[in-house]
Every structure is written in structure tokens, then in C-alpha cells.
Design a protein around this motif. Structure first.
Motif, PDB file in Angstrom:
ATOM      1  N   THR A 155       0.718  -1.394   0.025  1.00  0.00           N
ATOM      2  CA  THR A 155      -0.097   0.036  -0.094  1.00  0.00           C
ATOM      3  C   THR A 155       0.988   1.157   0.079  1.00  0.00           C
ATOM      4  O   THR A 155       0.617   2.183  -0.942  1.00  0.00           O
ATOM      5  CB  THR A 155      -0.894  -0.156   1.296  1.00  0.00           C
ATOM      6  OG1 THR A 155      -1.858  -1.080   1.135  1.00  0.00           O
ATOM      7  CG2 THR A 155      -1.821   1.264   1.277  1.00  0.00           C
ATOM      8  N   SER A 158       2.261   1.659  -3.234  1.00  0.00           N
ATOM      9  CA  SER A 158       1.154   2.310  -4.191  1.00  0.00           C
ATOM     10  C   SER A 158       1.136   3.396  -4.133  1.00  0.00           C
ATOM     11  O   SER A 158       0.866   4.516  -5.325  1.00  0.00           O
ATOM     12  CB  SER A 158       0.155   1.212  -4.039  1.00  0.00           C
ATOM     13  OG  SER A 158      -1.070   1.907  -4.849  1.00  0.00           O
ATOM     14  N   VAL A 159       0.957   4.117  -3.002  1.00  0.00           N
ATOM     15  CA  VAL A 159       0.733   5.468  -2.579  1.00  0.00           C
ATOM     16  C   VAL A 159       2.008   6.199  -3.244  1.00  0.00           C
ATOM     17  O   VAL A 159       1.728   7.417  -3.845  1.00  0.00           O
ATOM     18  CB  VAL A 159       0.708   5.985  -1.064  1.00  0.00           C
ATOM     19  CG1 VAL A 159       0.634   7.426  -0.855  1.00  0.00           C
ATOM     20  CG2 VAL A 159      -0.694   5.313  -0.644  1.00  0.00           C
ATOM     21  N   ASP A 161       3.771   5.378  -5.961  1.00  0.00           N
ATOM     22  CA  ASP A 161       3.754   5.246  -7.233  1.00  0.00           C
ATOM     23  C   ASP A 161       2.859   6.284  -7.919  1.00  0.00           C
ATOM     24  O   ASP A 161       3.192   6.788  -8.660  1.00  0.00           O
ATOM     25  CB  ASP A 161       3.361   3.900  -7.817  1.00  0.00           C
ATOM     26  CG  ASP A 161       4.544   2.952  -7.475  1.00  0.00           C
ATOM     27  OD1 ASP A 161       5.709   3.304  -7.315  1.00  0.00           O
ATOM     28  OD2 ASP A 161       4.418   1.804  -7.798  1.00  0.00           O
ATOM     29  N   LYS A 162       1.767   6.311  -7.043  1.00  0.00           N
ATOM     30  CA  LYS A 162       0.457   7.579  -7.453  1.00  0.00           C
ATOM     31  C   LYS A 162       1.062   8.820  -7.449  1.00  0.00           C
ATOM     32  O   LYS A 162       0.996   9.665  -8.228  1.00  0.00           O
ATOM     33  CB  LYS A 162      -0.635   7.179  -6.601  1.00  0.00           C
ATOM     34  CG  LYS A 162      -1.470   6.182  -7.063  1.00  0.00           C
ATOM     35  CD  LYS A 162      -2.479   5.787  -6.033  1.00  0.00           C
ATOM     36  CE  LYS A 162      -3.339   4.412  -6.542  1.00  0.00           C
ATOM     37  NZ  LYS A 162      -4.550   3.977  -5.538  1.00  0.00           N
ATOM     38  N   ALA A 163       1.937   9.013  -6.303  1.00  0.00           N
ATOM     39  CA  ALA A 163       2.271  10.433  -5.931  1.00  0.00           C
ATOM     40  C   ALA A 163       3.365  10.813  -6.991  1.00  0.00           C
ATOM     41  O   ALA A 163       3.442  12.019  -7.543  1.00  0.00           O
ATOM     42  CB  ALA A 163       2.885  10.478  -4.606  1.00  0.00           C
ATOM     43  N   LYS A 164       4.345   9.734  -7.393  1.00  0.00           N
ATOM     44  CA  LYS A 164       5.383   9.936  -8.396  1.00  0.00           C
ATOM     45  C   LYS A 164       4.684  10.204  -9.763  1.00  0.00           C
ATOM     46  O   LYS A 164       5.322  10.994 -10.493  1.00  0.00           O
ATOM     47  CB  LYS A 164       6.196   8.842  -8.336  1.00  0.00           C
ATOM     48  CG  LYS A 164       7.506   8.966  -9.258  1.00  0.00           C
ATOM     49  CD  LYS A 164       8.301   7.978  -8.914  1.00  0.00           C
ATOM     50  CE  LYS A 164       9.847   8.044  -9.807  1.00  0.00           C
ATOM     51  NZ  LYS A 164      10.880   6.896  -9.574  1.00  0.00           N
ATOM     52  N   ALA A 165       3.512   9.648 -10.140  1.00  0.00           N
ATOM     53  CA  ALA A 165       2.922   9.665 -11.372  1.00  0.00           C
ATOM     54  C   ALA A 165       2.292  10.791 -11.334  1.00  0.00           C
ATOM     55  O   ALA A 165       2.267  11.565 -12.437  1.00  0.00           O
ATOM     56  CB  ALA A 165       1.887   8.567 -11.561  1.00  0.00           C
ATOM     57  N   LYS A 166       1.547  11.576 -10.570  1.00  0.00           N
ATOM     58  CA  LYS A 166       0.855  12.737 -10.312  1.00  0.00           C
ATOM     59  C   LYS A 166       1.911  13.723 -10.624  1.00  0.00           C
ATOM     60  O   LYS A 166       2.010  14.903 -11.382  1.00  0.00           O
ATOM     61  CB  LYS A 166       0.281  12.688  -9.024  1.00  0.00           C
ATOM     62  CG  LYS A 166      -0.483  14.126  -8.779  1.00  0.00           C
ATOM     63  CD  LYS A 166      -1.479  13.994  -7.642  1.00  0.00           C
ATOM     64  CE  LYS A 166      -2.389  15.306  -7.601  1.00  0.00           C
ATOM     65  NZ  LYS A 166      -3.000  15.527  -6.289  1.00  0.00           N
ATOM     66  N   GLU A 169       3.237  13.880 -14.051  1.00  0.00           N
ATOM     67  CA  GLU A 169       2.140  14.362 -14.921  1.00  0.00           C
ATOM     68  C   GLU A 169       2.086  16.036 -14.697  1.00  0.00           C
ATOM     69  O   GLU A 169       1.791  16.693 -16.023  1.00  0.00           O
ATOM     70  CB  GLU A 169       0.671  13.681 -14.613  1.00  0.00           C
ATOM     71  CG  GLU A 169      -0.410  14.129 -15.449  1.00  0.00           C
ATOM     72  CD  GLU A 169      -0.445  13.403 -16.783  1.00  0.00           C
ATOM     73  OE1 GLU A 169      -0.826  14.156 -17.727  1.00  0.00           O
ATOM     74  OE2 GLU A 169       0.174  12.513 -16.971  1.00  0.00           O
TER      75      GLU A 169
END
Length: 173
Positions: A155, A158-159, A161-166, A169
Motif C-alpha cells: 500500500t 502504491s501511494v 507510485d501514485k504520487a510520483k505519477a502525479k 504528470e
């Protein structure tokens, strides 16, 4: 102890900082220290979380039956108790079958937890950039409990990875 800034503020109150002001050369080491402190697992979760507690108890029982008693002694002990022997025989067919299943379950759990622990170390080191102490504690807890602890790291990864993708972006825009 909070540091008070003595600058002028419109409300007449001093601004409070959670940490003392430090020289810029200490920013990165301080951030790394706080990062590792925030990611340090709580050992108490082995007892406070019911799923983890059940697995700890099961692992202790499997270890006791496999390592300390052994298959022959476990069968002998179960057969000495009329209630335990007959109950186990009615469920598993025989106490020998039960003892064999205890042994197989123990070794399966050890191997599964070893693979989970290896994956946890990989996530801690590569994605979460943890230092040795928190990574070692996550490794040990995963060896004891397995999935409930490994899922927490997954988890966190995953958090991350999402922060890095954001972040990536927002750089594109």
C-alpha cells in the motif's frame, strides 16, 4: 521543543515551527531521518490487529508441532488424549495425517513468508528508499506474519507510485 519565530505577524502572535531552524546543509539528512521515522513499522500490530495475531498464534503452534515436538511425538501426544485423538481422527482421518499436515503447513508458511519478505525488502529499498533499520523491521515482521504486513508495504509503495505519477504528470503540463 517548538521554535518561535519573532517576526511580526498581523495577529500579533508568534509563528510556531515544529522543528528548530537548521542550516541548509542539514535539510537532506533531516528529511531522510523523518522519512525513515515515518515509515518505521509498529511491532505492536502483531498483537493489536486480529488477523496478524491469528497468524502469529498459528505460526507458533505450527512451529511447536513441527520443530519442537516432531511428527512422531505429536502423533503420540495426540493419541494419549482420547478426546483430542478421536476429534482429530474424525476430522483428518488419523492423527498421523494431521501431524503430516502440520509439518507441510509449517514449511509452506516458512517458504511463503520468505518470498513475501524478499519482496518487502525490494519495495523498501527500491521504491520507498528506506534505511536499513526500518527495512529490517519490515522484513522481520513479514517473516512472522506474512501477508498482513506485506500488504501494508505494498500500500505504501502504491501511494508512492501514485504520487510520483502525479508529480510527473504535473511536470508535463
Amino acid at each position: 521543543m517548538p521554535h518561535k519565530s519573532h517576526g511580526n505577524s498581523s495577529s500579533g502572535h508568534c509563528a510556531h515551527h515544529p522543528f528548530p531552524i537548521i542550516p541548509h546543509t542539514q535539510y537532506r539528512p533531516r528529511l531522510i531521518e523523518e522519512h525513515n521515522k515515518a515509515l518505521m513499522p509498529r511491532v505492536s500490530c502483531l498483537i493489536t490487529e486480529s488477523y496478524s495475531l491469528v497468524i502469529v498464534v498459528m505460526m507458533v503452534l505450527l512451529t511447536y508441532g513441527t520443530i519442537f515436538l516432531g511428527e512422531e511425538t505429536l502423533v503420540s501426544e495426540l493419541n494419549q488424549s482420547a478426546v483430542a485423538g478421536s476429534t482429530i481422527s474424525s476430522i483428518f482421518g488419523s492423527t498421523e495425517t494431521f501431524a503430516y499436515l502440520v509439518k507441510v503447513s509449517f514449511y509452506f508458511a516458512v517458504i511463503a513468508h520468505a518470498f513475501e519478505s524478499a519482496y518487502v525488502v525490494y519495495l523498501c529499498k527500491t521504491k520507498l528508499k528506506m534505511s536499513t533499520a526500518p527495512m529490517l523491521l519490515w522484513f522481520l515482521l513479514t517473516n512472522c506474519v506474512g501477508f498482513p504486513i506485506a500488504s501494508k508495504i505494498m500500500t505504501l509503495a502504491s501511494v508512492h507510485d501514485k504520487a510520483k505519477a502525479k508529480k510527473n504528470e504535473s511536470k508535463k503540463v
